[in-house]
Enzyme design. Structure first.
Site, PDB file in Angstrom:
ATOM      1  N   ILE A 134      -9.728  -6.114  -2.822  1.00 43.85           N
ATOM      2  CA  ILE A 134      -8.796  -5.517  -3.787  1.00 43.85           C
ATOM      3  C   ILE A 134      -8.114  -4.407  -2.990  1.00 43.85           C
ATOM      4  O   ILE A 134      -8.656  -3.322  -2.806  1.00 43.85           O
ATOM      5  CB  ILE A 134      -9.526  -4.943  -5.016  1.00 43.85           C
ATOM      6  N   PRO A 135      -6.911  -4.679  -2.463  1.00 43.32           N
ATOM      7  CA  PRO A 135      -6.320  -3.830  -1.420  1.00 43.32           C
ATOM      8  C   PRO A 135      -5.658  -2.539  -1.926  1.00 43.32           C
ATOM      9  O   PRO A 135      -4.434  -2.381  -1.878  1.00 43.32           O
ATOM     10  CB  PRO A 135      -5.301  -4.766  -0.772  1.00 43.32           C
ATOM     11  N   CYS A 136      -6.467  -1.602  -2.371  1.00 45.85           N
ATOM     12  CA  CYS A 136      -5.927  -0.324  -2.854  1.00 45.85           C
ATOM     13  C   CYS A 136      -5.171   0.446  -1.774  1.00 45.85           C
ATOM     14  O   CYS A 136      -4.377   1.330  -2.097  1.00 45.85           O
ATOM     15  CB  CYS A 136      -7.048   0.537  -3.432  1.00 45.85           C
ATOM     16  N   HIS A 137      -5.408   0.103  -0.510  1.00 42.53           N
ATOM     17  CA  HIS A 137      -4.665   0.783   0.558  1.00 42.53           C
ATOM     18  C   HIS A 137      -3.169   0.467   0.479  1.00 42.53           C
ATOM     19  O   HIS A 137      -2.362   1.190   1.054  1.00 42.53           O
ATOM     20  CB  HIS A 137      -5.229   0.419   1.936  1.00 42.53           C
TER      21      HIS A 137
END
Length: 172
Positions: A134-137
């Protein structure tokens, strides 16, 4: 009575929250936690953390895919995961999961998509148990700044966010 193999059994209750793998990357050591044959957490650990060879078949596959991402930032993960969040967090994480590698969205963009406010989206990002998957970056501040990462604005988390965005071609 505890069997003599108890300590070596990654499915025993003792190992439910222990790491099933620790994988060295250029920016940290990734600690993988597994429960009920699903990866439930990817923790960013200090580079000084010891590596741990994958202990379960799922950990082997997850490690393979995480290393594939390091070779190709467009790699899509498909190993079994379970992110235990509130309904709101799940909506935010789903929206973030739709951001392709090499792209970013602002906290405001995600907030509009889930009918909320940017600060709440930032809170959900900070509670994301599966970064990279889950690419919160890929979520940044409205003015183009990095915003926070991993629940804070400290140097180390932001250095990881910068590395990931450079790896995906967003930052130079």
């Amino acid at each position: 009575m505890v069997s003599p193999d108890y300590d070596d059994d990654p499915y025993s209750p003792r190992f439910r929250l222990d790491y099933v793998a620790r994988i060295r990357t250029p920016f940290c050591v990734l600690g993988l936690r597994e429960q009920k044959r699903r990866i439930i957490a990817l923790d960013y650990l200090p580079l000084t953390s010891p590596e741990l060879a994958p202990r379960t078949p799922l950990a082997v596959e997850a490690a393979r895919q995480l290393l594939a991402y390091l070779e190709d930032p467009r790699f899509k993960f498909d190993f079994a995961v379970s992110a235990n969040g509130t309904d709101f967090e799940t909506r935010v994480w789903h929206a973030i999961g739709g951001i392709p590698a090499g792209s970013v969205r602002t906290y405001g963009d995600i907030a509009r998509a889930v009918r909320s406010i940017p600060r709440a989206v930032g809170g959900a990002c900070g509670r994301n148990p599966l970064p990279l998957v889950i690419p919160c970056h890929r979520v940044i501040a409205a003015g183009g700044g990095l915003g926070g990462f991993m629940g804070g604005r400290d140097d180390l988390p932001l250095a990881i966010k910068r590395w990931l965005l450079r790896h995906e071609g967003v930052l130079q």
